[in-house]
Scaffold this motif. Structure first.
Motif, PDB file in Angstrom:
ATOM      1  N   GLN A 273      61.548 108.799  52.525  1.00 34.80           N
ATOM      2  CA  GLN A 273      61.654 109.354  51.360  1.00 34.80           C
ATOM      3  C   GLN A 273      60.565 108.941  50.150  1.00 34.80           C
ATOM      4  OE1 GLN A 273      65.981 111.075  50.951  1.00 34.80           O
ATOM      5  NE2 GLN A 273      65.855 108.834  51.038  1.00 34.80           N
ATOM      6  N   VAL A 274      59.433 108.623  50.598  1.00 33.32           N
ATOM      7  CA  VAL A 274      58.316 108.249  49.974  1.00 33.32           C
ATOM      8  C   VAL A 274      56.944 109.269  49.894  1.00 33.32           C
ATOM      9  CG1 VAL A 274      56.743 106.140  49.385  1.00 33.32           C
ATOM     10  CG2 VAL A 274      58.998 105.894  50.360  1.00 33.32           C
ATOM     11  N   CYS A 275      56.589 109.445  48.679  1.00 37.09           N
ATOM     12  CA  CYS A 275      55.389 110.444  48.731  1.00 37.09           C
ATOM     13  C   CYS A 275      54.226 110.165  49.563  1.00 37.09           C
ATOM     14  CB  CYS A 275      55.053 110.791  47.305  1.00 37.09           C
ATOM     15  SG  CYS A 275      54.584 109.370  46.331  1.00 37.09           S
ATOM     16  N   LEU A 276      54.203 108.622  49.423  1.00 32.39           N
ATOM     17  CA  LEU A 276      52.878 107.815  50.213  1.00 32.39           C
ATOM     18  C   LEU A 276      53.266 107.376  51.357  1.00 32.39           C
ATOM     19  CD1 LEU A 276      51.411 106.346  47.345  1.00 32.39           C
ATOM     20  CD2 LEU A 276      50.040 107.746  48.859  1.00 32.39           C
ATOM     21  N   ALA A 277      54.563 107.745  52.176  1.00 30.85           N
ATOM     22  CA  ALA A 277      54.917 107.131  53.427  1.00 30.85           C
ATOM     23  C   ALA A 277      53.822 107.721  54.416  1.00 30.85           C
ATOM     24  CB  ALA A 277      56.235 107.680  53.774  1.00 30.85           C
ATOM     25  N   ILE A 278      53.860 106.856  55.549  1.00 25.14           N
ATOM     26  CA  ILE A 278      53.100 107.360  56.760  1.00 25.14           C
ATOM     27  C   ILE A 278      53.893 108.693  57.382  1.00 25.14           C
ATOM     28  CG2 ILE A 278      52.163 106.954  59.011  1.00 25.14           C
ATOM     29  CD1 ILE A 278      52.090 103.944  58.056  1.00 25.14           C
ATOM     30  N   LYS A 279      53.414 109.561  57.552  1.00 24.40           N
ATOM     31  CA  LYS A 279      54.051 110.865  57.814  1.00 24.40           C
ATOM     32  C   LYS A 279      53.715 111.457  59.235  1.00 24.40           C
ATOM     33  CE  LYS A 279      56.072 111.732  53.613  1.00 24.40           C
ATOM     34  NZ  LYS A 279      55.543 111.996  52.141  1.00 24.40           N
ATOM     35  N   ARG A 280      52.408 111.024  59.614  1.00 23.13           N
ATOM     36  CA  ARG A 280      51.938 111.282  60.875  1.00 23.13           C
ATOM     37  C   ARG A 280      51.280 109.995  61.532  1.00 23.13           C
ATOM     38  NH1 ARG A 280      47.627 115.721  59.765  1.00 23.13           N
ATOM     39  NH2 ARG A 280      47.568 114.582  57.749  1.00 23.13           N
ATOM     40  N   VAL A 281      51.270 109.662  62.869  1.00 24.13           N
ATOM     41  CA  VAL A 281      50.262 108.664  63.282  1.00 24.13           C
ATOM     42  C   VAL A 281      49.654 109.106  64.450  1.00 24.13           C
ATOM     43  CG1 VAL A 281      50.423 106.373  64.453  1.00 24.13           C
ATOM     44  CG2 VAL A 281      52.380 106.859  62.826  1.00 24.13           C
ATOM     45  N   TYR A 282      48.228 108.890  64.014  1.00 25.20           N
ATOM     46  CA  TYR A 282      47.351 109.083  65.144  1.00 25.20           C
ATOM     47  C   TYR A 282      46.973 108.146  65.977  1.00 25.20           C
ATOM     48  CZ  TYR A 282      47.182 113.835  63.512  1.00 25.20           C
ATOM     49  OH  TYR A 282      47.331 115.279  62.997  1.00 25.20           O
ATOM     50  N   ALA A 283      47.349 108.000  67.249  1.00 19.99           N
ATOM     51  CA  ALA A 283      47.089 106.487  67.978  1.00 19.99           C
ATOM     52  C   ALA A 283      46.078 106.932  68.985  1.00 19.99           C
ATOM     53  CB  ALA A 283      48.634 106.121  68.537  1.00 19.99           C
ATOM     54  N   HIS A 284      45.033 106.002  69.604  1.00 23.13           N
ATOM     55  CA  HIS A 284      44.194 106.166  70.268  1.00 23.13           C
ATOM     56  C   HIS A 284      44.913 106.147  71.686  1.00 23.13           C
ATOM     57  CE1 HIS A 284      40.781 105.235  73.098  1.00 23.13           C
ATOM     58  NE2 HIS A 284      40.265 106.135  72.448  1.00 23.13           N
ATOM     59  N   GLU A 285      44.389 107.068  72.656  1.00 23.92           N
ATOM     60  CA  GLU A 285      45.177 106.894  73.947  1.00 23.92           C
ATOM     61  C   GLU A 285      45.343 105.652  74.688  1.00 23.92           C
ATOM     62  OE1 GLU A 285      42.613 109.783  76.441  1.00 23.92           O
ATOM     63  OE2 GLU A 285      41.044 108.324  76.441  1.00 23.92           O
ATOM     64  N   SER A 286      44.174 104.676  74.338  1.00 25.89           N
ATOM     65  CA  SER A 286      44.428 103.389  75.277  1.00 25.89           C
ATOM     66  C   SER A 286      45.305 102.633  74.869  1.00 25.89           C
ATOM     67  CB  SER A 286      43.193 102.763  74.997  1.00 25.89           C
ATOM     68  OG  SER A 286      42.775 102.342  73.564  1.00 25.89           O
ATOM     69  N   ILE A 287      45.966 102.817  73.602  1.00 27.82           N
ATOM     70  CA  ILE A 287      47.083 102.112  72.988  1.00 27.82           C
ATOM     71  C   ILE A 287      48.357 102.779  72.848  1.00 27.82           C
ATOM     72  CG2 ILE A 287      45.773 100.093  71.782  1.00 27.82           C
ATOM     73  CD1 ILE A 287      46.711 102.228  69.422  1.00 27.82           C
ATOM     74  N   TYR A 288      48.376 104.080  73.113  1.00 22.62           N
ATOM     75  CA  TYR A 288      49.448 105.094  72.644  1.00 22.62           C
ATOM     76  C   TYR A 288      50.520 104.569  73.052  1.00 22.62           C
ATOM     77  CZ  TYR A 288      51.694 109.535  71.805  1.00 22.62           C
ATOM     78  OH  TYR A 288      52.434 110.790  71.771  1.00 22.62           O
ATOM     79  N   ASP A 289      50.791 104.455  74.388  1.00 26.99           N
ATOM     80  CA  ASP A 289      52.125 104.077  75.257  1.00 26.99           C
ATOM     81  C   ASP A 289      52.662 102.924  74.360  1.00 26.99           C
ATOM     82  OD1 ASP A 289      51.970 106.363  76.637  1.00 26.99           O
ATOM     83  OD2 ASP A 289      51.059 105.425  78.358  1.00 26.99           O
ATOM     84  N   LYS A 290      52.014 101.875  74.391  1.00 25.82           N
ATOM     85  CA  LYS A 290      52.574 100.679  73.999  1.00 25.82           C
ATOM     86  C   LYS A 290      52.770 100.893  72.249  1.00 25.82           C
ATOM     87  CE  LYS A 290      52.991  96.185  74.554  1.00 25.82           C
ATOM     88  NZ  LYS A 290      52.817  95.277  73.440  1.00 25.82           N
ATOM     89  N   LEU A 291      51.960 101.670  71.518  1.00 25.78           N
ATOM     90  CA  LEU A 291      52.512 101.372  69.947  1.00 25.78           C
ATOM     91  C   LEU A 291      53.704 102.343  69.904  1.00 25.78           C
ATOM     92  CD1 LEU A 291      51.730 101.030  67.216  1.00 25.78           C
ATOM     93  CD2 LEU A 291      50.806 103.310  67.293  1.00 25.78           C
ATOM     94  N   CYS A 292      53.981 103.371  70.779  1.00 26.55           N
ATOM     95  CA  CYS A 292      55.049 104.256  70.732  1.00 26.55           C
ATOM     96  C   CYS A 292      56.198 103.253  71.323  1.00 26.55           C
ATOM     97  CB  CYS A 292      54.938 105.510  71.856  1.00 26.55           C
ATOM     98  SG  CYS A 292      53.874 106.792  71.034  1.00 26.55           S
ATOM     99  N   ASP A 293      56.153 102.472  72.091  1.00 22.70           N
ATOM    100  CA  ASP A 293      57.318 101.536  72.691  1.00 22.70           C
ATOM    101  C   ASP A 293      57.669 100.685  71.493  1.00 22.70           C
ATOM    102  OD1 ASP A 293      56.993 103.219  75.043  1.00 22.70           O
ATOM    103  OD2 ASP A 293      55.967 101.533  76.303  1.00 22.70           O
ATOM    104  N   GLU A 294      56.477 100.135  70.964  1.00 22.94           N
ATOM    105  CA  GLU A 294      56.907  99.011  69.914  1.00 22.94           C
ATOM    106  C   GLU A 294      57.636  99.706  68.668  1.00 22.94           C
ATOM    107  OE1 GLU A 294      56.542  95.906  69.696  1.00 22.94           O
ATOM    108  OE2 GLU A 294      55.540  95.716  71.812  1.00 22.94           O
TER     109      GLU A 294
END
Ligand code: NAD
Length: 467
Positions: A273-294
């Motif tokens: 509940q922060v106006c400036l929170a990250i509300k969407r993450v765009y992740a490059h396909e090469s690191i996508y799975d790893k970032l989602c898992d983390e």
């Protein structure tokens, strides 16, 4: 039980009505608190108007002295204020302690600013100067996510410039602001600061009020539009700090395990509940799975609970309405993406939603296109960074954004292409009182903080002398 009071014309008074304040972690009533009538709003505005001539004539040094006293008082009462804030707002106690400390820090910083006269022309024929005059009575309207900190974005700056203030917290988080009102009653002359509360029924009366010179509003973009329409009648000055749908663009050169904790913090602080929170993450396909898992791993380990319990990382949503709204986003996320962490409410009283990470989701869904303002984060895959920028910008909002990369030069080039009031590289929600902050597009009008923020509480006056 503490008896909370409104602050009107230097007096701590009961409201003409009362209202219940709910603890969002238990759904129990914390206390009854005063609710002002429109008559009391008018009394508060009249008191601020009456106090203005004398206050605006005090020296800026005197005003600074009183603001520093306020900062000291907040520090002195920090423990009590932080507990009360957690009780009514829901945030974990360490976050509430941070908010109270930051509030004192913001007040103290603003008390270092000045409004010097600017000499525009100084020739044999002419002396032209620009002065900054106070506006009059400022109406400060506050949301429920940072009920105390956001008071400090407005009130001390307005006062420093020589204005008087009527401030109104959100109906679900009035207590800490009222307590602050009691502390301010001991410092400022009668009428200089007034605090009233409502049940979402006095904001519109403030924006219409003929004796209020400026509205400084923080809240949702929908309400911001109503405020803007309403002030047109009296041509009030206006600052709007509104909603956002901030994108974090994560490039292919980062180590997902390294950036994930910071991205998680930027998305889930204050239960999202922060106006400036990250509300969407765009992740490059090469690191996508790893970032989602983390991100999912951190979310699964985060302790959700009452903010007063030690170890709680994520508190409840602040109020029932927001809880129901975020549950709608959860349902949308389940339908249109793959939930890899969270996705549930807690089976106990309180407005709790587990931190939720959603993958395999894209634009055209509620969870990506709208501001969730809660602990549900969509992670979107991209191939080409130009496309990611285009998608990040394809929103009516423009509050903040971030680029995550080890190549700072590339990061800066991309940041300059994002349509947002603030773009960070390798961080997010990093605010400071000396750095102007404001939204692009439908995220706001004007700025707060720094010299630019102070000047928004003034009227330019040119003095043009022919010699
Ligand atoms: P909200 O717009 O519902 O309420 C904000 C304040 O406006 C409350 O005090 C409310 O009582 C008052 N209000 C309600 N109707 C009004 C009217 N017609 N005229 C004038 N005032 C009225 O917002 P909220 O739900 O309390 O806060 C959440 C929203 O605020 C989110 O969209 C969030 O992004 C935004 N926000 C923005 C910032 C920023 O600095 N940009 C900071 C915090 C929150």
């Amino acid at each position: 039980m503490t008896a909370y009071k409104l602050l009107i014309g230097g007096k701590l008074v009961d409201g003409d009505q009362t209202m219940d304040v709910i603890n969002p972690a238990t759904e129990e009533v914390i206390t009854k608190c005063p609710r002002a009538s429109e008559k009391q709003l008018n009394e508060a505005v009249a008191a601020a108007k009456a106090a203005f001539p004398k206050w605006s004539q005090t020296s800026i040094e005197e005003r600074k002295k009183l603001l520093n006293k306020l900062a000291d008082k907040i520090d002195e009462h920090a423990g009590e204020l932080a507990r009360l804030l957690t009780q009514e707002q829901g945030k974990p106690l360490p976050e509430a302690q941070w908010e109270i400390g930051a509030t004192a820090g913001f007040v103290r910083y603003f008390a270092t600013l000045n409004l010097p006269v600017e000499v525009i022309e100084d020739t044999k024929e002419k002396l032209v100067e620009m002065h900054r005059r106070p506006l009059g009575v400022i109406g400060a309207i506050i949301p429920w996510n940072f009920p105390v900190l956001i008071v400090s974005f407005k009130l001390p700056v307005a006062l420093l410039a020589g204005n008087t203030v009527v401030a109104k917290p959100a109906p679900t988080t009035p207590l800490t602001t009222l307590r602050l009102g009691e502390l301010m009653a001991e410092i400022f002359p009668a009428g200089v600061v007034n605090i009233i509360t409502d049940q979402n029924d006095l904001g519109a009366a403030m924006t219409k009020h003929k004796d209020i010179a400026k509205i400084s509003f923080t809240g949702s973009s929908d309400t911001g539009k109503k405020v803007m329409a309403s002030v047109a009648e009296t041509l009030k000055r206006l600052t709007l700090e509104l909603g956002g749908n901030d994108a974090a663009i994560v490039l292919n050169d980062v180590d997902p395990a390294k950036v994930a904790p910071k991205i998680f913090g930027g998305a889930f602080m204050n239960a999202g509940q922060v106006c400036l929170a990250i509300k969407r993450v765009y992740a490059h396909e090469s690191i996508y799975d790893k970032l989602c898992d983390e991100l999912a791993k951190i979310a699964n380990n985060a302790v959700v609970g009452d903010g007063l319990e030690q170890g709680t990382a994520i508190g409840p949503l602040q109020n029932k309405m927001q809880y129901e709204k975020v549950k709608g986003f959860l349902a949308d996320a389940k339908k249109n993406g793959k939930v890899i962490a969270g996705g549930e409410t807690l089976d106990r009283p309180g407005y709790f939603i587990r931190p939720t990470v959603v993958r395999d989701v894209a634009e055209g869904t509620k969870i990506v296109d709208e501001e969730q303002f809660g602990p549900v984060l969509p992670v979107i895959k991209y191939k080409d960074v130009d496309d990611a920028i285009k998608r990040a910008n394809a929103t009516p909002y423009g509050l903040g954004g971030s680029v995550w990369t080890t190549d700072l030069k590339r990061g800066k080039e991309l940041a300059e292409r994002m349509e947002a009031g603030t773009v960070w590289i390798n961080s997010h929600i990093d605010l400071a009182p000396h750095i102007p902050f404001g939204g692009a597009k439908q995220s706001g009008i004007g700025v707060e903080f720094g010299q630019a923020g102070l000047e928004e509480f003034t009227q330019r006056q040119v003095i043009n002398i022919t010699r």
